[in-house]
Scaffold this motif. Structure first.
Motif, PDB file in Angstrom:
ATOM      1  N   ILE A  31       0.839  -1.199   0.000  1.00 15.00           N
ATOM      2  CA  ILE A  31       0.000   0.000   0.000  1.00 15.00           C
ATOM      3  C   ILE A  31       0.876   1.251   0.000  1.00 15.00           C
ATOM      4  N   ARG A  32       1.882   1.261   0.865  1.00 16.13           N
ATOM      5  CA  ARG A  32       2.792   2.415   0.909  1.00 16.13           C
ATOM      6  C   ARG A  32       3.491   2.612  -0.437  1.00 16.13           C
ATOM      7  N   ASN A  33       3.950   1.512  -1.029  1.00 12.24           N
ATOM      8  CA  ASN A  33       4.657   1.603  -2.308  1.00 12.24           C
ATOM      9  C   ASN A  33       3.742   2.115  -3.425  1.00 12.24           C
ATOM     10  N   TYR A  34       2.524   1.587  -3.481  1.00 15.17           N
ATOM     11  CA  TYR A  34       1.578   2.069  -4.496  1.00 15.17           C
ATOM     12  C   TYR A  34       1.237   3.537  -4.274  1.00 15.17           C
ATOM     13  N   ALA A  35       1.047   3.934  -3.026  1.00 19.40           N
ATOM     14  CA  ALA A  35       0.713   5.338  -2.739  1.00 19.40           C
ATOM     15  C   ALA A  35       1.824   6.271  -3.220  1.00 19.40           C
ATOM     16  N   THR A  39       1.771   9.060  -6.690  1.00 19.77           N
ATOM     17  CA  THR A  39       2.155  10.479  -6.659  1.00 19.77           C
ATOM     18  C   THR A  39       3.291  10.799  -7.621  1.00 19.77           C
ATOM     19  N   GLU A  40       4.001   9.773  -8.090  1.00 25.77           N
ATOM     20  CA  GLU A  40       5.133  10.004  -8.982  1.00 25.77           C
ATOM     21  C   GLU A  40       4.876   9.530 -10.410  1.00 25.77           C
ATOM     22  N   ALA A  41       3.651   9.114 -10.693  1.00 28.78           N
ATOM     23  CA  ALA A  41       3.328   8.585 -12.025  1.00 28.78           C
ATOM     24  C   ALA A  41       3.529   9.653 -13.096  1.00 28.78           C
ATOM     25  N   ALA A  42       4.075   9.220 -14.229  1.00 27.52           N
ATOM     26  CA  ALA A  42       4.408  10.144 -15.310  1.00 27.52           C
ATOM     27  C   ALA A  42       3.203  10.535 -16.161  1.00 27.52           C
ATOM     28  N   THR A  43       2.222   9.652 -16.249  1.00 24.67           N
ATOM     29  CA  THR A  43       1.059   9.944 -17.102  1.00 24.67           C
ATOM     30  C   THR A  43      -0.227   9.648 -16.331  1.00 24.67           C
ATOM     31  N   PRO A  44      -1.318  10.257 -16.752  1.00 25.67           N
ATOM     32  CA  PRO A  44      -2.607   9.978 -16.099  1.00 25.67           C
ATOM     33  C   PRO A  44      -3.008   8.510 -16.202  1.00 25.67           C
ATOM     34  N   VAL A  46      -0.978   5.841 -16.267  1.00 26.76           N
ATOM     35  CA  VAL A  46      -0.200   5.084 -15.280  1.00 26.76           C
ATOM     36  C   VAL A  46      -0.727   5.389 -13.876  1.00 26.76           C
ATOM     37  N   GLN A  47      -1.015   6.651 -13.610  1.00 28.99           N
ATOM     38  CA  GLN A  47      -1.541   7.035 -12.300  1.00 28.99           C
ATOM     39  C   GLN A  47      -2.863   6.317 -12.021  1.00 28.99           C
ATOM     40  N   SER A  48      -3.719   6.239 -13.017  1.00 28.06           N
ATOM     41  CA  SER A  48      -5.002   5.565 -12.863  1.00 28.06           C
ATOM     42  C   SER A  48      -4.824   4.070 -12.581  1.00 28.06           C
ATOM     43  N   THR A  49      -3.911   3.443 -13.303  1.00 27.55           N
ATOM     44  CA  THR A  49      -3.647   2.018 -13.096  1.00 27.55           C
ATOM     45  C   THR A  49      -3.112   1.759 -11.690  1.00 27.55           C
ATOM     46  N   LEU A  50      -2.164   2.590 -11.271  1.00 23.82           N
ATOM     47  CA  LEU A  50      -1.594   2.435  -9.932  1.00 23.82           C
ATOM     48  C   LEU A  50      -2.642   2.701  -8.850  1.00 23.82           C
ATOM     49  N   ALA A  51      -3.486   3.698  -9.066  1.00 24.29           N
ATOM     50  CA  ALA A  51      -4.542   4.002  -8.096  1.00 24.29           C
ATOM     51  C   ALA A  51      -5.524   2.840  -7.983  1.00 24.29           C
TER      52      ALA A  51
END
Length: 99
Positions: A31-35, A39-44, A46-51
């Protein structure tokens, strides 16, 4: 199958608790790693997938915590009960035969 020795010493409960707590701690680390990654995702995208993955990890943590609580292995809302469980686990561990 749980051996007679594990039942007599109480180690079967300790084993279940160790597995559940280890799994929960591993999920917390994820959870900590994904969080941080969100916050450091390069594109929306990637950010969406990680979220989305973060949400799944949070759900998994909830399921593990519910299981451990229902089994009496984890008392997140009562510190005194959790301390009692931890002290009992220490006693069992200290009485366990050295192999």
């Amino acid at each position: 199958m749980i051996s007679l020795l594990e039942r007599l010493t109480g180690m079967h409960t300790l084993t279940d608790q160790v597995i559940a707590m280890d799994f929960m701690n591993t999920v917390k680390s994820g959870i900590r790693n994904y969080a941080m990654a969100v916050t450091e995702a390069a594109t929306p995208e990637v950010q969406s997938t990680l979220a989305s993955q973060l949400e799944e990890m949070l759900d998994l943590h909830e399921r593990i915590a519910e299981y451990a609580t229902e089994q009496g292995l984890y008392h997140p809302w009562n510190v005194n009960e959790q301390i009692d469980v931890d002290l009992k686990n220490i006693e069992v561990a200290l009485k366990a035969p050295n192999l």
